[in-house]
Design a protein around this motif. Sequence first.
Motif, PDB file in Angstrom:
ATOM      1  N   UNK A   1       0.861  -1.178   0.000  1.00 46.12           N
ATOM      2  CA  UNK A   1       0.000   0.000   0.000  1.00 46.12           C
ATOM      3  C   UNK A   1       0.897   1.228   0.000  1.00 46.12           C
ATOM      4  N   UNK A   2       0.325   2.365  -0.366  1.00 42.80           N
ATOM      5  CA  UNK A   2       1.052   3.627  -0.311  1.00 42.80           C
ATOM      6  C   UNK A   2       1.360   3.935   1.156  1.00 42.80           C
ATOM      7  N   UNK A   3       2.602   4.335   1.412  1.00 38.12           N
ATOM      8  CA  UNK A   3       3.011   4.668   2.778  1.00 38.12           C
ATOM      9  C   UNK A   3       2.444   6.015   3.190  1.00 38.12           C
ATOM     10  N   UNK A   4       1.811   6.055   4.364  1.00 35.90           N
ATOM     11  CA  UNK A   4       1.264   7.274   4.943  1.00 35.90           C
ATOM     12  C   UNK A   4       1.883   7.422   6.328  1.00 35.90           C
ATOM     13  N   UNK A   5       2.825   8.353   6.520  1.00 32.91           N
ATOM     14  CA  UNK A   5       3.542   8.472   7.796  1.00 32.91           C
ATOM     15  C   UNK A   5       2.641   8.511   9.030  1.00 32.91           C
ATOM     16  N   UNK A   6       1.485   9.142   8.926  1.00 33.03           N
ATOM     17  CA  UNK A   6       0.573   9.245  10.063  1.00 33.03           C
ATOM     18  C   UNK A   6      -0.640   8.319   9.910  1.00 33.03           C
ATOM     19  N   UNK A   7      -0.535   7.342   9.016  1.00 35.33           N
ATOM     20  CA  UNK A   7      -1.652   6.441   8.754  1.00 35.33           C
ATOM     21  C   UNK A   7      -1.892   5.443   9.880  1.00 35.33           C
ATOM     22  N   UNK A   8      -3.114   4.974   9.988  1.00 40.94           N
ATOM     23  CA  UNK A   8      -3.497   4.023  11.033  1.00 40.94           C
ATOM     24  C   UNK A   8      -2.748   2.692  10.895  1.00 40.94           C
ATOM     25  N   UNK A   9      -2.566   2.223   9.680  1.00 45.13           N
ATOM     26  CA  UNK A   9      -1.853   0.954   9.461  1.00 45.13           C
ATOM     27  C   UNK A   9      -0.405   1.093   9.905  1.00 45.13           C
ATOM     28  N   UNK A  10       0.246   2.164   9.495  1.00 44.66           N
ATOM     29  CA  UNK A  10       1.646   2.390   9.852  1.00 44.66           C
ATOM     30  C   UNK A  10       1.823   2.517  11.363  1.00 44.66           C
ATOM     31  N   UNK A  11       0.933   3.253  12.011  1.00 49.82           N
ATOM     32  CA  UNK A  11       0.999   3.386  13.471  1.00 49.82           C
ATOM     33  C   UNK A  11       0.741   2.051  14.152  1.00 49.82           C
ATOM     34  N   UNK A  12      -0.214   1.290  13.636  1.00 48.89           N
ATOM     35  CA  UNK A  12      -0.544  -0.010  14.212  1.00 48.89           C
ATOM     36  C   UNK A  12       0.585  -1.015  14.124  1.00 48.89           C
ATOM     37  N   UNK A  13       1.416  -0.894  13.093  1.00 46.60           N
ATOM     38  CA  UNK A  13       2.558  -1.804  12.923  1.00 46.60           C
ATOM     39  C   UNK A  13       3.739  -1.427  13.806  1.00 46.60           C
ATOM     40  N   UNK A  14       3.706  -0.240  14.404  1.00 46.40           N
ATOM     41  CA  UNK A  14       4.793   0.221  15.273  1.00 46.40           C
ATOM     42  C   UNK A  14       6.124   0.169  14.512  1.00 46.40           C
ATOM     43  N   UNK A  15       6.136   0.812  13.356  1.00 43.56           N
ATOM     44  CA  UNK A  15       7.337   0.813  12.514  1.00 43.56           C
ATOM     45  C   UNK A  15       8.526   1.379  13.272  1.00 43.56           C
ATOM     46  N   UNK A  16       9.673   0.816  13.021  1.00 47.03           N
ATOM     47  CA  UNK A  16      10.891   1.237  13.707  1.00 47.03           C
ATOM     48  C   UNK A  16      11.289   0.288  14.820  1.00 47.03           C
ATOM     49  N   UNK A  17      10.359  -0.512  15.312  1.00 45.27           N
ATOM     50  CA  UNK A  17      10.670  -1.514  16.333  1.00 45.27           C
ATOM     51  C   UNK A  17      11.337  -2.682  15.620  1.00 45.27           C
ATOM     52  N   UNK A  18      12.621  -2.839  15.781  1.00 43.33           N
ATOM     53  CA  UNK A  18      13.393  -3.847  15.047  1.00 43.33           C
ATOM     54  C   UNK A  18      13.449  -5.209  15.742  1.00 43.33           C
ATOM     55  N   UNK A  19      12.733  -5.364  16.856  1.00 43.77           N
ATOM     56  CA  UNK A  19      12.756  -6.655  17.546  1.00 43.77           C
ATOM     57  C   UNK A  19      11.773  -7.615  16.878  1.00 43.77           C
ATOM     58  N   UNK A  20      12.097  -8.889  16.938  1.00 44.91           N
ATOM     59  CA  UNK A  20      11.208  -9.908  16.395  1.00 44.91           C
ATOM     60  C   UNK A  20       9.987 -10.023  17.296  1.00 44.91           C
ATOM     61  N   UNK A  21       8.807 -10.184  16.691  1.00 48.93           N
ATOM     62  CA  UNK A  21       7.567 -10.306  17.449  1.00 48.93           C
ATOM     63  C   UNK A  21       6.926 -11.642  17.117  1.00 48.93           C
ATOM     64  N   UNK A  22       6.647 -12.424  18.144  1.00 42.95           N
ATOM     65  CA  UNK A  22       6.039 -13.738  17.958  1.00 42.95           C
ATOM     66  C   UNK A  22       4.550 -13.609  17.637  1.00 42.95           C
ATOM     67  N   UNK A  23       4.087 -14.459  16.729  1.00 38.78           N
ATOM     68  CA  UNK A  23       2.663 -14.594  16.434  1.00 38.78           C
ATOM     69  C   UNK A  23       2.297 -16.048  16.676  1.00 38.78           C
ATOM     70  N   UNK A  24       1.048 -16.292  17.016  1.00 36.65           N
ATOM     71  CA  UNK A  24       0.583 -17.629  17.362  1.00 36.65           C
ATOM     72  C   UNK A  24      -0.702 -17.926  16.596  1.00 36.65           C
ATOM     73  N   UNK A  25      -1.080 -19.221  16.477  1.00 32.33           N
ATOM     74  CA  UNK A  25      -2.322 -19.540  15.765  1.00 32.33           C
ATOM     75  C   UNK A  25      -3.539 -18.805  16.321  1.00 32.33           C
ATOM     76  N   UNK A  26      -3.557 -18.579  17.634  1.00 26.98           N
ATOM     77  CA  UNK A  26      -4.708 -17.909  18.242  1.00 26.98           C
ATOM     78  C   UNK A  26      -4.425 -16.454  18.624  1.00 26.98           C
ATOM     79  N   UNK A  27      -3.255 -15.922  18.241  1.00 28.44           N
ATOM     80  CA  UNK A  27      -2.949 -14.524  18.538  1.00 28.44           C
ATOM     81  C   UNK A  27      -2.046 -13.911  17.477  1.00 28.44           C
ATOM     82  N   UNK A  28      -2.495 -12.757  17.010  1.00 26.71           N
ATOM     83  CA  UNK A  28      -1.699 -11.942  16.100  1.00 26.71           C
ATOM     84  C   UNK A  28      -1.985 -10.491  16.497  1.00 26.71           C
TER      85      UNK A  28
END
Length: 178
Positions: free
Chosen positions: A126-153
Amino acid sequence: MNRKVWSYGFSLLVLLGLSITVTAQDVELPLTWKGEGKAMVMMEEELETIAFEAVINIDTDGWVTGKFSNEEGDAKIERFYYSDPVDGVRNVVIVVLDRNADESLLVLLQGKVLKGQLMYGEVLLKKFEPEGAIEKGLNLGDKSATAIFPDYMPEGLKNALKTCKKVGCFAVTGGYAK
């Protein structure tokens, strides 16, 4: 969207996926994973194949850096998510921000990693929007690995996967570098 944007995005996403694979294996941190891949994407009503190289580095604290490169330049990883491996297969989502084009793009690589040697999946963007809801929700800039699970994302990742448009597929092969 232009070829340069896709090239960078794919490169970054592949790199992130590879780094996740490395953490699932019996390899000690810090580590480096290198690979080569191709992506096929629909750009301006035309299917294009893009070749790239990927390098993923994970430091002793689990922070990821790396890039996807080709003749048009480099793209850097912004975020990555991974699941626990099941029978040698791990789910991954790599988020890449491509700022090398006329308009910046948010690129997600959603796929699987097989035995730390092959990563494949879909390309979303998608087109990048610096103040967009998707971009904020992804917490861009956090370089740590984040675990996802079958019952949690994380909710931000769920929203990004629903919002971004599927535009192609990718595959990368590689391995650990010394």
